[in-house]
Design an enzyme around this catalytic site. Structure first.
Site, PDB file in Angstrom:
ATOM      1  N   PHE B 113       6.561  -0.367  -8.728  1.00  0.00           N
ATOM      2  CA  PHE B 113       7.055  -1.135  -7.595  1.00  0.00           C
ATOM      3  C   PHE B 113       7.491  -2.506  -8.102  1.00  0.00           C
ATOM      4  O   PHE B 113       6.760  -3.174  -8.829  1.00  0.00           O
ATOM      5  CB  PHE B 113       5.985  -1.269  -6.511  1.00  0.00           C
ATOM      6  CG  PHE B 113       6.511  -1.920  -5.263  1.00  0.00           C
ATOM      7  CD1 PHE B 113       7.459  -1.266  -4.483  1.00  0.00           C
ATOM      8  CD2 PHE B 113       6.094  -3.181  -4.886  1.00  0.00           C
ATOM      9  CE1 PHE B 113       7.971  -1.865  -3.345  1.00  0.00           C
ATOM     10  CE2 PHE B 113       6.607  -3.792  -3.740  1.00  0.00           C
ATOM     11  CZ  PHE B 113       7.543  -3.132  -2.964  1.00  0.00           C
ATOM     12  N   ASP B 184      -2.276   0.559 -10.092  1.00  0.00           N
ATOM     13  CA  ASP B 184      -1.895   0.189  -8.732  1.00  0.00           C
ATOM     14  C   ASP B 184      -1.959   1.462  -7.889  1.00  0.00           C
ATOM     15  O   ASP B 184      -1.264   2.447  -8.177  1.00  0.00           O
ATOM     16  CB  ASP B 184      -0.485  -0.415  -8.741  1.00  0.00           C
ATOM     17  CG  ASP B 184      -0.015  -0.841  -7.353  1.00  0.00           C
ATOM     18  OD1 ASP B 184      -0.538  -0.321  -6.351  1.00  0.00           O
ATOM     19  OD2 ASP B 184       0.896  -1.682  -7.277  1.00  0.00           O
ATOM     20  N   TYR B 209      -2.375  -1.125   4.208  1.00  0.00           N
ATOM     21  CA  TYR B 209      -1.551  -0.936   5.414  1.00  0.00           C
ATOM     22  C   TYR B 209      -0.716   0.335   5.361  1.00  0.00           C
ATOM     23  O   TYR B 209      -0.046   0.660   6.325  1.00  0.00           O
ATOM     24  CB  TYR B 209      -0.647  -2.152   5.673  1.00  0.00           C
ATOM     25  CG  TYR B 209       0.131  -2.671   4.489  1.00  0.00           C
ATOM     26  CD1 TYR B 209       1.250  -1.987   4.016  1.00  0.00           C
ATOM     27  CD2 TYR B 209      -0.254  -3.833   3.841  1.00  0.00           C
ATOM     28  CE1 TYR B 209       1.953  -2.461   2.927  1.00  0.00           C
ATOM     29  CE2 TYR B 209       0.447  -4.320   2.743  1.00  0.00           C
ATOM     30  CZ  TYR B 209       1.547  -3.620   2.296  1.00  0.00           C
ATOM     31  OH  TYR B 209       2.235  -4.085   1.209  1.00  0.00           O
ATOM     32  N   LYS B 210      -0.751   1.044   4.245  1.00  0.00           N
ATOM     33  CA  LYS B 210       0.001   2.299   4.134  1.00  0.00           C
ATOM     34  C   LYS B 210      -0.897   3.457   4.594  1.00  0.00           C
ATOM     35  O   LYS B 210      -1.187   3.572   5.778  1.00  0.00           O
ATOM     36  CB  LYS B 210       0.472   2.482   2.692  1.00  0.00           C
ATOM     37  CG  LYS B 210       1.478   1.424   2.233  1.00  0.00           C
ATOM     38  CD  LYS B 210       1.841   1.622   0.756  1.00  0.00           C
ATOM     39  CE  LYS B 210       2.788   0.556   0.254  1.00  0.00           C
ATOM     40  NZ  LYS B 210       4.142   0.673   0.837  1.00  0.00           N
ATOM     41  N   ARG B 356      13.008   8.888   2.135  1.00  0.00           N
ATOM     42  CA  ARG B 356      11.601   9.032   1.780  1.00  0.00           C
ATOM     43  C   ARG B 356      10.783   9.429   3.005  1.00  0.00           C
ATOM     44  O   ARG B 356      10.951   8.843   4.085  1.00  0.00           O
ATOM     45  CB  ARG B 356      11.150   7.669   1.241  1.00  0.00           C
ATOM     46  CG  ARG B 356       9.836   7.633   0.585  1.00  0.00           C
ATOM     47  CD  ARG B 356       9.620   6.267  -0.078  1.00  0.00           C
ATOM     48  NE  ARG B 356       9.315   5.224   0.893  1.00  0.00           N
ATOM     49  CZ  ARG B 356       8.558   4.152   0.632  1.00  0.00           C
ATOM     50  NH1 ARG B 356       8.063   3.962  -0.590  1.00  0.00           N
ATOM     51  NH2 ARG B 356       8.326   3.254   1.551  1.00  0.00           N
TER      52      ARG B 356
END
Lengths: 397, 397
Positions: B113, B184, B209-210, B356
């Site tokens: 990321f 990560d 938060y995912k 996605r």
């Protein structure tokens, strides 16, 4: 010109409590409960990921920054909110040091809030290479600004005593020797008149859960002077400070101006609570606030000193040299503060012997001050603090 | 052994929406609205500053950390929550580099990321002194782990394609050459089975938060292996990571173990929302979750491929090499995704051409997947994306 009875009505204050601890955590703006609820239910719940656009979440860090900017005398568009104050101190300091690569000394004082010093110590250790944190007593700062100083890192108002530095004079002195000046406004923003632009501050940082009433864990803010905004390296170079975060490039390119000081995903629930608190601030004239703060704190000092000769004023007597708090020294200050809290007067204690009281005109009036003086007189003069349950230390004091 | 119909009932999902974007922002746990409200009204409103003790606010970062710890295979007491993921990446990386002072190379891959890379670039620039970020293609990571590497910084699951690294194998390789491994887990925690202890990870970081459904801007987490926990320098050395934060000493002393990775004041409203989300996770068996995730995503791939020959699978075909998302390449992916969202199917787009879709068994079932396939087939096969309003780029995509 500011109606303080009207602002008081906008806060929820628990029955029977006199709250002189708004310098630690401001009380709840009445509108915040519904606003946060709405954010949770109507935005997160209904909009899901589209809330970042539709509900304007992504724009909040800058929008809130600008409203804080007015309170600290910043130029519009040069304040952004996010992270915690310790993180913002780190960001400002690392950035300022990179802008003075030929110097190695950070000057601060022993009255600074410890986290600012800890963060500096961590950075100094990481950078190695002769970097040094030089600590002097607060009253020795002016003469310690010598031409080997890279950056001065000072908190305008001392968290324990309320002693206030002369921001304009010390900043001018720093600039005169070629140093940059970072100001921590933790006990200034919303407490006193601040003019970062007028004082020429290079960076300023602060928190929003104290005088600004943003709620527990509300985000911090950072100001970078316009003359540095497009040059200052952000140090913590996260994606939301990138010039084009959603291009997902592999290489960092700093965003324009203060946007580069953004790091990661902003805490939306906290930001909505802060948003509500800033609605109240929009109606406040800072000169009127300062005058009212001095009026209330002078009344408090006079009353406490008349009633309790065993308490010693730890704050400067001249209100022009104080922030918006008043501290007294008392050997049994910890126990005494517990006894006060037990009787409905909330202040706080700072080691080793400081009893600290914050003055926040948005929701305090003369009746609150007089009641506070009564309770203090009762606890101190009758030694009501001398009880085992008041001696036992709690995690957060 | 996990009842996914029961967990689905614990979430609020808007009417008529199929939500395949829980890998960006998880939906609202039904209980969160009341819990956050209660925190605002009964805790902040009534307890004021005393909430730090009385309501247990100060203990939340560690308490939440432990609940996340179970989901990622961490030893109890070795995960703490706070800040954002970018900040936690910085903290882990700076800490790891300090533990390998004789080496200068950080190894990462081009599938990482971007924020992880940006943060690294900022740190490399600040440290100077020959430090280097070495980037290779994801499939070349294993052979690039050579004996000049100080630290590997890898995201287990690729945010665009869902390609999954072999955490145990790459960590073993890193250790074999004397490097430290940071993982990560942004697209792993709550998405797949993770075993940081079993894999021997030195540090791990992630967001909540995912897949964990903590809400917009929910705090991040960091794990430090027990063997390092009392030695790792915290890099961002804030007061709440101090051994005795409320002693207000002038000198930093790192707290015991993972507590030292705390920095500033925790965001209590966000943490309460996360707390609610983790209540649901307490009932979830991770092996059952993984099996269910594979079942749903295989059904999705088969359905989309049968209906839409113009879409190309961008994710690994073998589910063992994927996280819990499926991506398709499509030249007009941006517009197509806008058209899907318009018809009630929410996924997201990642430049240059990735559509996605996230698979989150806690609140998705076969009916959702079948409806998603129908909508995709309609939009793609009938070129419904070919409309001007779908071409216009929004700030957050």
């Amino acid at each position: 010109m500011t109606d303080f009875a009207a602002t008081k009505a906008l806060f929820h204050l628990p029955d029977g409590i006199v709250y002189l601890d708004g310098n630690s955590l401001g009380p709840l703006p009445r509108a915040a409960a519904a606003r946060v609820s709405q954010t949770v239910t109507d935005e997160w719940g209904e909009m899901l990921i589209t809330g970042w656009n539709k509900a304007g979440w992504m724009a909040l860090p800058m929008a809130l920054g600008d409203r804080i900017g007015r309170l600290i005398g910043a130029e519009p568009g040069h304040v952004v909110t996010g992270d915690t104050l310790s993180i913002k101190v780190y960001q400002a300091l690392a950035s300022a040091l990179a802008m003075r690569p030929d110097r190695r000394v950070i000057l601060s004082d022993t009255g600074n809030f410890p986290s600012d010093l800890y963060i500096t110590q961590g950075l100094v250790k990481m950078l190695g290479d002769g970097y040094e944190l030089r600590l002097v007593a607060p009253e020795e700062v002016a003469e310690a600004i010598t031409d080997d100083i890279a950056v001065t890192l000072l908190t305008e108002v001392d968290y324990r005593t309320g002693r206030k530095h002369d921001m304009a004079a010390l900043t001018a002195k720093a600039h005169a020797v070629g140093a940059l000046a970072i100001w921590d406004l933790a006990h200034s923003a919303g407490a006193i008149e601040v003019d970062v632009a007028g004082a020429g501050a290079d960076f300023a940082v602060g928190c929003t859960y104290k005088y600004l009433n943003g709620g527990p864990g509300a985000p911090a803010f950072i100001y970078v002077a316009p003359r540095h905004a497009d040059q200052a390296p952000p140090a913590l170079s996260g994606w939301l400070g990138h010039a084009a975060p959603f291009a997902f490039d592999l290489d960092y390119r700093a965003g324009a101006g203060i946007e580069r000081m953004r790091v990661g995903t902003p805490p939306i629930l906290q930001m909505r609570a802060l948003d509500c608190a800033l609605d109240i601030w929009d109606s406040v004239d800072m000169a009127a606030l300062r005058a009212r703060s001095i009026e209330l704190s002078e009344r408090f000092i006079a009353g406490v000193e008349a009633a309790c000769p065993t308490l010693t004023l730890a704050s400067p007597r001249d209100p022009q040299n104080r922030g918006s708090q008043v501290s007294f020294r008392f050997d049994q200050g910890y126990a005494a503060m517990q006894a006060l809290i037990d009787r409905g007067l909330i202040g706080d204690f700072r080691a080793p012997d400081i009893m600290r009281f914050g003055f926040t005109p948005l929701y305090l009036d003369e009746a609150d001050i007089d009641r506070a003086i009564e309770i203090i007189a009762d606890v101190i003069d009758n030694a009501l603090w001398d009880q085992p349950q008041y001696m036992e230390r709690k995690a957060v004091t």
